[in-house]
Design an enzyme around this catalytic site. Structure first.
Site, PDB file in Angstrom:
ATOM      1  N   ASP A 281       0.816  -1.362   0.284  1.00 28.15           N
ATOM      2  CA  ASP A 281       0.143  -0.151  -0.112  1.00 28.15           C
ATOM      3  C   ASP A 281       1.023   1.327   0.304  1.00 28.15           C
ATOM      4  OD1 ASP A 281      -2.016  -1.691  -0.277  1.00 28.15           O
ATOM      5  OD2 ASP A 281      -2.476  -0.973   1.993  1.00 28.15           O
ATOM      6  N   ASP A 436     -13.242  -3.941  -1.536  1.00 30.51           N
ATOM      7  CA  ASP A 436     -13.110  -3.519  -0.692  1.00 30.51           C
ATOM      8  C   ASP A 436     -14.376  -3.561   0.770  1.00 30.51           C
ATOM      9  OD1 ASP A 436     -10.367  -2.225  -0.656  1.00 30.51           O
ATOM     10  OD2 ASP A 436     -11.207  -0.530  -0.814  1.00 30.51           O
TER      11      ASP A 436
HETATM   12  O1  1PR Z   1     -10.410   2.916  -5.069  1.00 24.23           O
HETATM   13  O2  1PR Z   1      -9.787   2.822  -7.414  1.00 24.23           O
HETATM   14  O3  1PR Z   1      -8.748   4.393  -6.313  1.00 24.23           O
HETATM   15  O4  1PR Z   1      -8.270   2.109  -5.851  1.00 24.23           O
HETATM   16  C1  1PR Z   1      -7.714   2.599  -4.275  1.00 24.23           C
HETATM   17  C2  1PR Z   1      -6.441   1.078  -3.783  1.00 24.23           C
HETATM   18  O5  1PR Z   1      -6.359   1.526  -2.386  1.00 24.23           O
HETATM   19  C3  1PR Z   1      -8.134  -0.555  -3.143  1.00 24.23           C
HETATM   20  O6  1PR Z   1      -7.449  -0.967  -4.155  1.00 24.23           O
HETATM   21  C4  1PR Z   1      -7.855  -0.600  -2.108  1.00 24.23           C
HETATM   22  O7  1PR Z   1      -7.811  -1.182  -1.389  1.00 24.23           O
HETATM   23  C5  1PR Z   1      -6.702   0.641  -1.353  1.00 24.23           C
HETATM   24  N1  1PR Z   1      -7.202   0.992  -0.190  1.00 24.23           N
HETATM   25  C6  1PR Z   1      -7.516   2.261   0.380  1.00 24.23           C
HETATM   26  N2  1PR Z   1      -6.998   2.216   1.320  1.00 24.23           N
HETATM   27  C7  1PR Z   1      -6.395   1.928   2.125  1.00 24.23           C
HETATM   28  C8  1PR Z   1      -6.005   1.864   3.034  1.00 24.23           C
HETATM   29  O8  1PR Z   1      -5.789   0.665   3.926  1.00 24.23           O
HETATM   30  N3  1PR Z   1      -6.563   2.424   3.987  1.00 24.23           N
HETATM   31  N4  1PR Z   1      -5.733  -0.511   0.849  1.00 24.23           N
HETATM   32  C9  1PR Z   1      -6.628   0.789   0.697  1.00 24.23           C
HETATM   33  C10 1PR Z   1      -6.134  -1.484   1.343  1.00 24.23           C
HETATM   34  C11 1PR Z   1      -6.355  -3.518   1.374  1.00 24.23           C
HETATM   35  C12 1PR Z   1      -5.405  -4.423   1.400  1.00 24.23           C
HETATM   36  C13 1PR Z   1      -3.946  -4.976   2.312  1.00 24.23           C
HETATM   37  C14 1PR Z   1      -4.745  -6.304   2.525  1.00 24.23           C
HETATM   38  C15 1PR Z   1      -3.239  -6.886   3.658  1.00 24.23           C
HETATM   39  N5  1PR Z   1      -5.235  -1.862   1.035  1.00 24.23           N
HETATM   40  O9  1PR Z   1      -4.277  -4.219   0.050  1.00 24.23           O
HETATM   41  O10 1PR Z   1      -2.364  -5.106   1.850  1.00 24.23           O
HETATM   42  O11 1PR Z   1      -5.804  -5.859   3.623  1.00 24.23           O
HETATM   43  O12 1PR Z   1      -3.303  -6.756   4.956  1.00 24.23           O
HETATM   44  P1  1PR Z   1      -2.675  -7.472   5.958  1.00 24.23           P
HETATM   45  O13 1PR Z   1      -1.665  -8.639   5.223  1.00 24.23           O
HETATM   46  O14 1PR Z   1      -1.720  -6.476   6.592  1.00 24.23           O
HETATM   47  O15 1PR Z   1      -3.705  -7.538   6.140  1.00 24.23           O
HETATM   48  P2  1PR Z   1      -8.946   2.862  -5.937  1.00 24.23           P
END
Ligand code: 1PR
Length: 581
Positions: A281, A436
């Site tokens: 991320d 999400d």
């Molecule tokens: O909506 O097309 O602009 O895409 C935004 C992207 O950013 C989406 O794929 C969304 O999942 C991601 N995103 C947005 N905000 C966050 C955040 O964390 N605040 N991250 C985010 C999502 C989730 C996973 C993470 C897993 C594994 N991250 O990718 O890596 O949950 O984590 P873990 O193993 O530590 O539990 P758009």
């Protein structure tokens, strides 16, 4: 000098980088006459068969290419570069291929026993036909425009060995039919495949078949006659094993020489490995640096500051060396910025693809946009820039929810959504949907029209059930669409893979939300990546054994070096789950 025939429909940057990393220089085919001047020609390709042939015709390349091949001059086709050597493809009926090899390219059947064209079953193509009672009982009607493979897939269940997800995506082995210098020191390593259509071995093409791979039935994974060769897998995405094969072609080793022995390949049948994906991320922190961060339930701040877990390019490189099967970058704040003005992120991709030779996915901000000067860009423009910078797949989050809302409201395809546009040009396999979801707790399934499951943890008021609400803008906004509904609709619109997160489990280390993963996996025939909550090696075997998904993704445990990727793979191997070494 190596000549590259790039017709501009995919990520050829990685191939260029691989060739350069191996110490060779490249020239581009720019005119038809360049083809006959080539010393060694490489034709990589992704996307649709028909689109590839159309581009070859439009550029005047078909006749010189046929002449080059007829003279038996050094050629390496990759993916579509293999398929176009055949007579035609079920993917693009009526479009003739180069016709060098007898036979038609056919689609994989999710039931794993021949493609729909090859084998007609009672009920095939009946959109009403079946469905898991558990889910369909509470599933809202979804507009469906093609034979409902998802329904068929539900009947079989993902864990059923006779059912397959399509595309065939990931690392699989090859069985060599005879010796070839291309595979001179091949030691049975798995190679990276991504395709929905394949050549079928038969008596008519037996003298061409160099290797086969099993996915349901065997398909042709490499062909060779003299100096003309082609492979269905992507050597430039197949780590060290792929680079070795590429080196043999580039070195121009004589096909007549080579090893007398057939190298050890897999004895067969070959098996597709479960993929382990490292996710980064990425966002700009308060000091303006692009950093890898990681949240707890999507909150990436700790004592007010954005957590900084490392530099994206360095971390991606580390994961490649440690054996990650794929790397995903999510630009998590791209929903508020215009990604094409985000040069650092594009630079991250360019630099990563210089020495990371496994598939790269990028997500964040893939949508249409109008800039400050009033200039409009389509989601396809944004995705194209990412592909040119080294991405193999793009991941769409918020925009997919908007697209599905439109689709459900109209009851038919819109034709202009980002998913449809990008899949049309780059192929379904290039479009990943990042979901999400956040749990919405209810006391009973009757309280909601959405797909409802028993909640793994009770809700704040002791509710025993929940549905999984899709969110946009990184979880900031919930919509009236559930994860199962979204996944199915995105498959219908042309997505090739689902990246299934869970806001409730993200960063908790409690393990994947198995009920959620199972429900989504059962609803689609495309590959599903389970994400969020990995805390121990056992969580990976658990999700593969319980749900049959094709891939599992983790972030926090890898970034904090709590669990090495090698330990995950060793554990899976000990449990008898296929992995890439
Ligand atoms: O909506 O097309 O602009 O895409 C935004 C992207 O950013 C989406 O794929 C969304 O999942 C991601 N995103 C947005 N905000 C966050 C955040 O964390 N605040 N991250 C985010 C999502 C989730 C996973 C993470 C897993 C594994 N991250 O990718 O890596 O949950 O984590 P873990 O193993 O530590 O539990 P758009």
């Amino acid at each position: 000098m190596i000549s590259l025939l790039d017709y501009g429909a995919g990520n050829v940057r990685s191939l260029r980088n691989a060739i350069q990393a191996l110490g060779y220089s490249l020239t581009e085919i720019e005119r038809p006459e360049d083809i006959l001047k080539a010393e060694r020609l490489i034709f990589p390709g992704v996307g649709a068969f028909g689109a590839a042939m159309q581009r070859l015709h439009a550029q005047g390349y078909v006749e010189p290419l046929k002449a080059y091949l007829a003279e038996g001059r050094p050629y390496l086709g990759i993916c579509i570069g293999l398929q176009t050597l055949f007579e035609g493809s079920e993917e693009s009926p009526g479009v003739a291929g180069l016709g060098l090899i007898p036979g038609q390219i056919r689609r994989f059947d999710p039931q794993g026993r021949g493609s729909p064209g090859e084998r007609q079953e009672p009920g095939w193509g009946d959109p009403q036909g079946g469905g898991s009672p558990g889910l369909s009982a509470i599933a809202p009607a979804l507009p469906t425009s093609r034979p409902s493979m998802a329904v068929k897939r539900q009947e079989l269940g993902r864990g059923d060995s006779s059912s397959l997800s399509v595309p065939h995506m990931g690392w699989n082995g090859v069985c060599l039919a005879r010796p070839s210098p291309l595979f001179a020191d091949y030691a049975g390593d798995k190679l990276y495949f991504v395709h929905s259509y394949r050549a079928v071995p038969g008596p008519e093409n037996a003298d061409w078949v160099l290797a086969t791979t099993d996915y349901g039935d065997p398909f042709v994974s490499a062909v060779q006659r003299g100096r003309v060769a082609a492979v269905q897998f992507h050597p430039e995405k197949s780590g060290a094993a792929g680079l070795k094969l590429l080196r043999h072609f580039l070195a121009g080793e004589d096909p007549g020489a080579g090893s007398a022995q057939v190298p050890p390949g897999e004895p067969g049948p070959t098996r597709l490995a479960k993929r382990i994906i490292a996710c980064l991320d990425v966002r700009t922190n308060d000091a303006g640096d692009l950093v890898v961060t990681k949240g707890d339930q999507y909150d990436v701040r700790e004592q007010g500051a954005v957590r900084n877990l490392g530099k994206p390019v360095e971390l991606a490189r580390r994961y490649f060396e440690e054996g990650a099967d794929e790397i995903t970058f999510l630009n998590i704040t791209a929903f508020r910025d215009f990604p094409l003005s985000d040069q650092p992120m594009l630079e991250v991709l360019r630099r990563t693809s210089e020495n990371v030779f496994v598939p790269l996915t990028i997500g964040g901000g893939i949508r249409a946009f109008t800039d400050a000067e009033g200039r409009s860009y389509s989601a396809l423009d944004v995705a194209s820039e990412y592909f040119r910078s080294g991405a193999d797949k793009v991941s769409i989050g918020s925009d997919a929810v908007d697209a599905v809302e439109q689709y459900l409201a109209r009851g038919c395809k819109v034709g202009s959504t980002a998913i449809e546009q990008i899949a049309e040009v780059y192929g379904n396999q290039a479009v990943v949907i990042s979901i999400d979801p956040r749990r919405v707790y209810v006391n009973s399934p009757e309280e909601t029209r959405h797909h409802c499951l028993r909640s793994p943890e009770p809700g704040p008021n002791g509710e025993a059930w929940c549905w999984y609400q899709c969110t946009v803008k990184g979880g900031r906004e919930g919509r009236d669409v559930d994860a199962v509904e979204l996944a199915r609709a995105c498959e219908e619109l042309g997505a090739g893979e689902i990246l299934l997160n869970s806001i409730d489990r993200d960063g908790t280390g409690l393990g994947f939300d198995l009920g959620l993963v199972q429900a989504v996996a059962d609803a689609v025939t495309i590959p599903v990546i389970a994400s969020s909550g990995a805390g121990r090696v056992e969580h990976f075997s658990e999700v593969f054994e319980a749900t049959g998904v094709e891939a599992a993704l983790a972030a926090g445990i890898f970034h904090r070096e709590e669990v090495p990727i090698a330990a995950v793979k060793a554990h899976l191997k000990a449990r008898g789950i296929e992995t890439r070494a």
